[in-house]
Structure formats: C-alpha cells, structure tokens
Design a protein around this motif. Structure first.
Motif, mmCIF file in Angstrom:
data_model
loop_
_atom_site.group_PDB
_atom_site.id
_atom_site.type_symbol
_atom_site.label_atom_id
_atom_site.label_comp_id
_atom_site.label_asym_id
_atom_site.label_seq_id
_atom_site.Cartn_x
_atom_site.Cartn_y
_atom_site.Cartn_z
ATOM 1 N N SER A 273 -18.854 26.328 24.397
ATOM 2 C CA SER A 273 -19.672 27.274 23.630
ATOM 3 C C SER A 273 -20.828 26.547 22.963
ATOM 4 O O SER A 273 -20.772 25.335 22.690
ATOM 5 C CB SER A 273 -18.810 27.968 22.574
ATOM 6 O OG SER A 273 -18.388 27.054 21.581
ATOM 7 N N GLU B 222 -21.835 26.844 19.959
ATOM 8 C CA GLU B 222 -21.464 26.370 18.626
ATOM 9 C C GLU B 222 -20.755 25.021 18.694
ATOM 10 O O GLU B 222 -21.036 24.110 17.911
ATOM 11 C CB GLU B 222 -20.565 27.396 17.926
ATOM 12 C CG GLU B 222 -21.259 28.695 17.542
ATOM 13 C CD GLU B 222 -21.515 29.597 18.733
ATOM 14 O OE1 GLU B 222 -20.917 29.340 19.821
ATOM 15 O OE2 GLU B 222 -22.323 30.539 18.613
ATOM 16 N N GLN B 223 -19.827 24.871 19.664
ATOM 17 C CA GLN B 223 -19.134 23.599 19.817
ATOM 18 C C GLN B 223 -20.091 22.491 20.249
ATOM 19 O O GLN B 223 -20.006 21.351 19.768
ATOM 20 C CB GLN B 223 -17.995 23.745 20.835
ATOM 21 C CG GLN B 223 -16.824 24.573 20.341
ATOM 22 C CD GLN B 223 -15.771 24.761 21.419
ATOM 23 O OE1 GLN B 223 -16.078 25.164 22.536
ATOM 24 N NE2 GLN B 223 -14.531 24.465 21.087
ATOM 25 N N MET C 140 -29.106 23.731 17.980
ATOM 26 C CA MET C 140 -28.678 24.987 18.596
ATOM 27 C C MET C 140 -29.546 25.330 19.810
ATOM 28 O O MET C 140 -29.047 25.826 20.829
ATOM 29 C CB MET C 140 -28.721 26.115 17.571
ATOM 30 C CG MET C 140 -28.229 27.457 18.102
ATOM 31 S SD MET C 140 -26.543 27.411 18.805
ATOM 32 C CE MET C 140 -25.583 27.167 17.305
ATOM 33 N N ASP D 254 -24.701 36.107 14.278
ATOM 34 C CA ASP D 254 -24.490 34.691 14.561
ATOM 35 C C ASP D 254 -24.899 33.883 13.331
ATOM 36 O O ASP D 254 -26.041 33.960 12.866
ATOM 37 C CB ASP D 254 -25.325 34.283 15.780
ATOM 38 C CG ASP D 254 -25.060 32.853 16.220
ATOM 39 O OD1 ASP D 254 -24.284 32.155 15.531
ATOM 40 O OD2 ASP D 254 -25.622 32.440 17.248
ATOM 41 N N ALA E 46 -25.480 30.872 13.083
ATOM 42 C CA ALA E 46 -26.467 29.832 13.364
ATOM 43 C C ALA E 46 -27.892 30.376 13.390
ATOM 44 O O ALA E 46 -28.847 29.593 13.423
ATOM 45 C CB ALA E 46 -26.145 29.165 14.703
#
Length: 552
Positions: free
Chosen positions: A203, A205-206, A228, A329, A331
């Motif tokens: 993902s 995010e990871q 990101m 989200d 982020a």
C-alpha cells in the motif's frame, strides 16, 4: 538497518573501503529478515506456522508484480530453513539469526547449498537436467539444498516437463523456491506441485512510511507529501519506489533542500494538486479559455497531458468517494480534503459519473494521439460543454415541478379518416364494415401477401359488400384482383365482384397510417416537456414516441 549484507552480491575484497562503491537504495535496504519484509504479513504468518509445526512444503512459488519481494522472500526462506543459530544448535526458524555461517553466507551469495538460477537465461531442458542430476546428492554443509529459480515462467515447455517428476517427489534434503511475475504462464502441472504465495502490492501508506525510515537512515530530510507522491508513483513496488527516492535525493542534494514535493512533481512530470484543483474548478465553471490556459501552463512546465487527465480522474474519483461517505485519506493536505468535500456537496452522482466517463475517454484518446496536447485540449472542451448541460433526470423533475407534466399523457394515436359508410346490405351474410377491417381479416386468415399488396396499393372508390371498386396508387394486375376475389370468397363463403375504376379513390391504408403517425409525433413534439428537452439538448433526435406504431 545494517548495510553489511547484500543478497546475491559477491563479497567485496577486504582491502576495499566500505564506501568505495555506492549501492543504490533498492539493494542497500533489501530485507534481511522477515520482519523487514513490508506488506506481506499473511505470507510471513503462514510460513512461520509451517516452520513451527514442521509442515514445510517441498516447493514454494512466489508470484506478484515487480518489486514486492519475491526473490527476497525466496532468499529469506533459504536462510530460515538453514539457520543454525549463534550457538550452532538451532533449527529452522522464521527469525533467522543473521550471524551464523549459513545466514551470512546466504546473504553474501556464497553458500554452496543455495543455488540461484535465472530462468530467463537458462531456459532449456539441459539446464533443468543439471538441477535434477545435482539434486540427488546431499547438501554439502547445510540442512537443505535449495534451488531458487527466478522468473520461472521463462522455462520452455520441455524444461517444465523434465522437472515435473523431481518436483513432485524430490529428495528429502531438497527444496525448490520459484519466483515469477507471470504466473499464468506457468503450467498447471507445476502449480499443483507447489505451495503458492501471492505477494500483494504494498500500500502507498506502507511504502511512504518505509521511505521515511530510509530517508532518516540516509540523513535526508523528506517532505511527507513528497514521499506519498513517490509511493503512489511506485504502484505497490518497493523497488520502484526506492529507485525513485534515490533519484529524488540526488535531484535535491546540491541545494540541500532535501526531497520536496515540488521537486518530485517536476522530476516525475506530475501535475501539482493545486493546479489540478484549479483546472477542475475552471471546467465546472465552464471557463474554456481559463481551462486551456491552465493546461498549457502545466504543459510548459513539462507535465505530460496524460498525467493531467489522470490527475483529473483521481480527483473526480476522490470526490465521488467523499460523497459516498468514505473516510478521507489522512495523508492528503487539508486544502485537498476541503475542496473535495465542497465539490461532493455541490455535484450530483450523475454529474460525477459523467465527468469520470469524459475524462476516462479523454485519457485514452490523449495516450494514443499523435498530438497529445491538442487532444487534451479537445477533451477538456468536451468536458466543459458537457458540464454545462443539465442532467436529464433533474431536468425532467424540474419540468414536472414547474408545469403539470405529470398530467401530460402521450397523445393518443389518431384513428384514420373514416371511409364512406357502406350501403346497407339487404340480405346475406354479415360483412366487415370497412375496407380496412376486411383487409385485417384477410391478414388474420393467412392471406398475408394479398393483404399486404392491398394495404400498400389499393385506393377504395366504393365499398359495398360483396362489391368493391378500386383504383391503384400503383397498377394492380388482373392476377392480383383474381387472387383477391378468390380469397374473399374463401373468407366469406360468397362470391365478390372486384373491379377497377379510373377515379381518385381514398388514400391507401398505408398512407392513412403514415399520416396518423406524423400527426401523433407532431403532437408529442409540441408538448411542454418535449419543448423544454429540445431547448436543453438542441442536437437530440426523437426516434420513438408513445403511441408510435410498427412499420411492419
């Protein structure tokens, strides 16, 4: 994370300084333990349980997109199966120590009992035969002799067939580890003999969290938004993302600014999120000149037109998810979330779906166009024009609320002008009242061809059963008249007299039907609802309408 291990790389000479050669981040931060393998928790848990319960398969197949850790996982499994622990007394473990001789030798690519082969360059049956012959001999110094075959789908059909028997019943000391990006090219006979692990895309995010850790280890300051952007551009691949991060660090190393979002956008040719929001706002405001100028500015900055359309699609998708109620989200910048929330409140689902389809079509056109920027401009103009049109469903509701549309029914189909009333028949059987009814009865009785010719060609001068005087819009042959008389006699059990006269007569049944349909359509087009719809959609055409009859 220590960078002293480099899986698959020959050991460096002792006389070389540690920093003599730079290693790219994708190699320097390759996972050395299962805990460092990000995004594959399910597979790690399965392998851990299998090792603890001594239920190890003899062949494993790792599949997934590029850069998710297939080959790294195979090497980690090799370490886990051959680790003997710091004291030399350990057994297979999901947490290899990394300090025993097998762990260090495997990490440095010099362990004799872990044989790694690239199937892309060793595709033939002779290469597989060497593996089969060598597998009969026990491991030299390890618990298991392990064969790692990367890109196994590149083996030939004969090579796969030669491997089948050994793969199904290998010696107890042999394990096979396969890795491939195209599992659909691996024969089913091979798949059925392996324990398969589908490695998932990592993902965004990871990946962003991992890149932040790598930046910290490298002593580089990186903006979260920049990381990101890199994570999204990597499309689930850790290797691709680390390569982009390596490039971004080099891009910003001279001015000491670190890794910034603007630099990453410029490097990757991505649209600035603020510019995308401004462009979408101009499209929704039907500002064609402003939208084209905004697109040209981004193009002059080096942004690919395809990237602009992709960013617009992502924004519309995000707005739709916001309208559905999907959590935002974390982020995303606050201004992005606020803008999407405002648009979600203002736009309807049909409008969002229409924008999505327009941008999707535009994206495909721009990707294939010989003139990408011109194609992108035409795609934006099409979206601007469509955004100014009212939604058909909403238009119908507005018309219904402002006028008694609900009571407007489709005009009834007018009946043809009645034929002259037939003279009363004094005696005899009951005949159809009109010529049209007579032709319909012929049609129902099976005389379809005769009925069709009469319907299209016969003009009635007089209808007084059992006598009919006709004239023709087209010449009617004597044979047709004879067939008509015979059909009437069979239908009514009485002889009819059918003659032709040089007189105008009434319109044919077909002409009367066409006139009725035209009048019906005109009344429907003159209704308030249709007038409003034509004003909103001037290029629309009416193909069918209530009460329309078949032309058959």
């Amino acid at each position: 994370m220590s960078d002293s291990f480099d899986l698959g790389e020959p050991p460096q000479p002792a006389t070389r300084a540690p920093d003599a050669a730079y290693r790219v981040l994708a190699r320097k931060y390759r996972p050395q333990t299962f805990s460092e393998l990000i995004g594959q928790d399910a597979m790690v848990q399965t392998l851990g349980n299998a090792i603890k319960r001594d239920r190890l398969a003899h062949a494993f197949l790792m599949t997934g997109v590029r850069g998710v850790g297939k080959t790294s996982t195979a090497r980690l499994i090799a370490k886990a199966l051959n680790c003997i622990g710091p004291d030399g007394q350990g057994g297979p473990t999901i947490d290899p120590c990394g300090v025993c001789e097998p762990c260090r030798a495997i990490a440095e690519g010099r362990f004799m009992d872990v044989i790694e082969m690239d199937a892309a360059s060793h595709t033939g049956v002779d290469d597989v035969r060497e593996i089969i012959d060598a597998s009969r001999y026990s491991a030299v110094s390890a618990r298991f002799k392990i064969y790692i075959i990367d890109e196994v789908h590149m083996l030939t059909k004969n090579a796969f067939n030669a491997l089948l028997k050994t793969l199904e019943e290998p010696p107890a000391h042999v394990k096979f580890l396969f890795a491939t990006t195209e599992v659909n090219k691996v024969p089913v006979t091979v798949l059925s003999r392996c324990q398969r692990f589908d490695l998932r895309r990592i993902s965004a995010e990871q990946l962003a969290a991992h890149f932040a850790w790598v930046s910290e280890q490298e002593g580089v300051v990186a903006e979260p938004e920049a990381l990101m952007l890199i994570a999204r551009a990597a499309e689930g691949s850790a290797r691709d993302g680390l390569s982009i991060l390596d490039q971004a660090i080099a891009h910003g190393s001279l001015d000491g600014a670190g890794v910034t979002a603007d630099a990453v956008r410029q490097m990757l040719g991505l649209s600035d999120r603020g510019a995308v929001r401004d462009l979408l706002g101009l499209i929704l405001d039907t500002d064609a000149a402003g939208a084209l100028a905004s697109l040209r500015r981004q193009y002059d900055y080096g942004v690919d037109p395809v990237s602009v359309l992709r960013s617009l699609m992502e924004t519309v998708h995000g707005i739709t998810l916001t309208k559905v109620g999907t959590p935002p989200d974390a982020a995303q910048p606050m201004e992005e979330r606020a803008a999407r929330a405002d648009w979600a409140a203002a736009l309807s689902f049909p409008s969002l779906h229409r924008l999505w389809q327009l941008f999707l079509k535009g994206h495909d056109e721009v990707a294939k166009a010989a003139l990408p920027i011109e194609a992108a401009e035409m795609a934006l103009l099409r979206a601007i024009h469509a955004s100014s049109l009212p939604d058909p469903g909403e238009l119908a509701r507005q018309i219904a609320s402002g006028a008694p549309v609900a009571t407007i029914a489709a005009p009834a189909a007018p009946t043809p002008a009645p034929a002259p009333a037939p003279e009363p028949v004094a005696t005899g059987p009951v005949f159809p009242d009109t010529f049209e009814a007579l032709v319909n009865r012929l049609d129902d009785s099976g005389s379809i061809a005769i009925a069709a010719r009469l319907r299209h060609s016969a003009r009635v001068v007089s209808y007084a059963p059992p006598e009919i005087v006709l004239s023709g819009s087209r010449p009617i042959s004597a044979d047709t008249l004879a067939e008509f008389g015979a059909a009437l006699k069979a239908l009514t059990q009485q002889a009819w007299r059918v003659t032709m006269a040089d007189a105008p007569g009434e319109p044919t049944l077909r002409e009367m039907q066409d006139a009725a349909d035209a009048a019906n359509k005109q009344r429907y087009m003159d209704s308030p609802m249709m007038k409003a719809a034509r004003e909103a959609f001037p290029d629309a055409e009416l193909e069918t309408w209530p009460g329309q009859r078949s032309n058959a």
